[in-house]
Design an enzyme around this catalytic site. Sequence first.
Site, PDB file in Angstrom:
ATOM      1  N   HIS A 193      -4.407   2.354   7.827  1.00  0.00           N
ATOM      2  CA  HIS A 193      -2.999   2.775   7.845  1.00  0.00           C
ATOM      3  C   HIS A 193      -2.749   3.840   6.764  1.00  0.00           C
ATOM      4  O   HIS A 193      -2.168   4.895   7.034  1.00  0.00           O
ATOM      5  CB  HIS A 193      -2.101   1.542   7.621  1.00  0.00           C
ATOM      6  CG  HIS A 193      -0.645   1.842   7.449  1.00  0.00           C
ATOM      7  ND1 HIS A 193       0.321   1.400   8.321  1.00  0.00           N
ATOM      8  CD2 HIS A 193       0.020   2.548   6.493  1.00  0.00           C
ATOM      9  CE1 HIS A 193       1.517   1.831   7.900  1.00  0.00           C
ATOM     10  NE2 HIS A 193       1.359   2.521   6.789  1.00  0.00           N
ATOM     11  N   GLU A 194      -3.231   3.568   5.542  1.00  0.00           N
ATOM     12  CA  GLU A 194      -2.997   4.513   4.441  1.00  0.00           C
ATOM     13  C   GLU A 194      -3.780   5.805   4.640  1.00  0.00           C
ATOM     14  O   GLU A 194      -3.308   6.898   4.308  1.00  0.00           O
ATOM     15  CB  GLU A 194      -3.352   3.879   3.089  1.00  0.00           C
ATOM     16  CG  GLU A 194      -2.589   2.616   2.726  1.00  0.00           C
ATOM     17  CD  GLU A 194      -1.075   2.756   2.812  1.00  0.00           C
ATOM     18  OE1 GLU A 194      -0.558   3.877   2.678  1.00  0.00           O
ATOM     19  OE2 GLU A 194      -0.417   1.732   3.039  1.00  0.00           O
ATOM     20  N   HIS A 237      -2.013   8.233   6.696  1.00  0.00           N
ATOM     21  CA  HIS A 237      -1.011   9.017   5.954  1.00  0.00           C
ATOM     22  C   HIS A 237      -1.624  10.310   5.415  1.00  0.00           C
ATOM     23  O   HIS A 237      -0.957  11.351   5.356  1.00  0.00           O
ATOM     24  CB  HIS A 237      -0.463   8.218   4.768  1.00  0.00           C
ATOM     25  CG  HIS A 237       0.636   7.257   5.121  1.00  0.00           C
ATOM     26  ND1 HIS A 237       1.836   7.654   5.668  1.00  0.00           N
ATOM     27  CD2 HIS A 237       0.715   5.912   4.997  1.00  0.00           C
ATOM     28  CE1 HIS A 237       2.615   6.594   5.860  1.00  0.00           C
ATOM     29  NE2 HIS A 237       1.954   5.514   5.459  1.00  0.00           N
ATOM     30  N   CYS A 269       5.790  -0.039   7.110  1.00  0.00           N
ATOM     31  CA  CYS A 269       5.483   1.092   6.231  1.00  0.00           C
ATOM     32  C   CYS A 269       6.697   1.373   5.367  1.00  0.00           C
ATOM     33  O   CYS A 269       7.823   1.371   5.868  1.00  0.00           O
ATOM     34  CB  CYS A 269       5.145   2.316   7.098  1.00  0.00           C
ATOM     35  SG  CYS A 269       4.762   3.796   6.149  1.00  0.00           S
ATOM     36  N   LEU A 270       6.475   1.629   4.078  1.00  0.00           N
ATOM     37  CA  LEU A 270       7.605   1.920   3.192  1.00  0.00           C
ATOM     38  C   LEU A 270       8.330   3.199   3.607  1.00  0.00           C
ATOM     39  O   LEU A 270       9.497   3.381   3.271  1.00  0.00           O
ATOM     40  CB  LEU A 270       7.119   2.032   1.735  1.00  0.00           C
ATOM     41  CG  LEU A 270       6.615   0.725   1.102  1.00  0.00           C
ATOM     42  CD1 LEU A 270       6.056   0.995  -0.284  1.00  0.00           C
ATOM     43  CD2 LEU A 270       7.709  -0.328   1.052  1.00  0.00           C
ATOM     44  N   GLY A 296       0.830  -1.194   0.000  1.00  0.00           N
ATOM     45  CA  GLY A 296       0.000   0.000   0.000  1.00  0.00           C
ATOM     46  C   GLY A 296       0.865   1.246   0.000  1.00  0.00           C
ATOM     47  O   GLY A 296       2.012   1.211   0.464  1.00  0.00           O
ATOM     48  N   GLN A 310       3.606   9.867   0.342  1.00  0.00           N
ATOM     49  CA  GLN A 310       4.855   9.112   0.490  1.00  0.00           C
ATOM     50  C   GLN A 310       5.790   9.294  -0.706  1.00  0.00           C
ATOM     51  O   GLN A 310       6.971   8.982  -0.621  1.00  0.00           O
ATOM     52  CB  GLN A 310       4.569   7.623   0.717  1.00  0.00           C
ATOM     53  CG  GLN A 310       3.877   7.363   2.059  1.00  0.00           C
ATOM     54  CD  GLN A 310       3.598   5.884   2.262  1.00  0.00           C
ATOM     55  OE1 GLN A 310       2.578   5.382   1.848  1.00  0.00           O
ATOM     56  NE2 GLN A 310       4.525   5.171   2.874  1.00  0.00           N
TER      57      GLN A 310
HETATM   58 NI    NI Z   1       2.622   3.538   5.508  1.00  0.00          NI
END
Ligand code: NI
Length: 172
Positions: free
Chosen positions: A136-137, A140, A94-95, A46, A51
């Site tokens: 989670h997304e 962000h 998380c990336l 995701g 990001q």
């Molecule tokens: Ni993340």
Amino acid sequence: MTIRPIITAPDPRLKAVSKPVEIVDDDIRKLADDMLESMYAAEGIGLAAIQIGVPSRVIVMDLDQKDGKRRPRVFINPKILWASDETTICQEGCLSVPDIWEDVERPSKIRAEWLDRNGKRVEEEAEGLLATCLQHEMDHLEGILFLDHLSRLKRSIALRKLAKAKRLKEPA
Ligand code: NI
């Protein structure tokens, strides 16, 4: 499609509140495609637009890449309409917070609405990994990282680990 670099914590851009998309046009579809390419390249499931440095309320996801096939999904201007009282603890990564995995407690089920890549409104009930990943997304989009759900102690340990890993990767 272009692979764009993914921003990592503690970059202040990750704290920005993303703006709603006004029109789902080719520019937004191009953004979503770039996000998907960047996500696949980083082996993630995701990604939120912020990001890659774009403060727009766009999320991409592919939770089912097991057999090498891609099943990309795009969520534009997502909103949570309902969340269950029941919660689930799930280990999240998380990336933008590479190599750190921690347990986060969130509602087990949610009902959410969003626009798809054609600008069509979708409403769906989600549970399991989809519910966790969407929440989670969507965090962000509000400038919130999964680390912000941890105790202060756990968060500072994670941030120190992250800073150390960054120093090792970028020697002076
Ligand atoms: Ni993340």
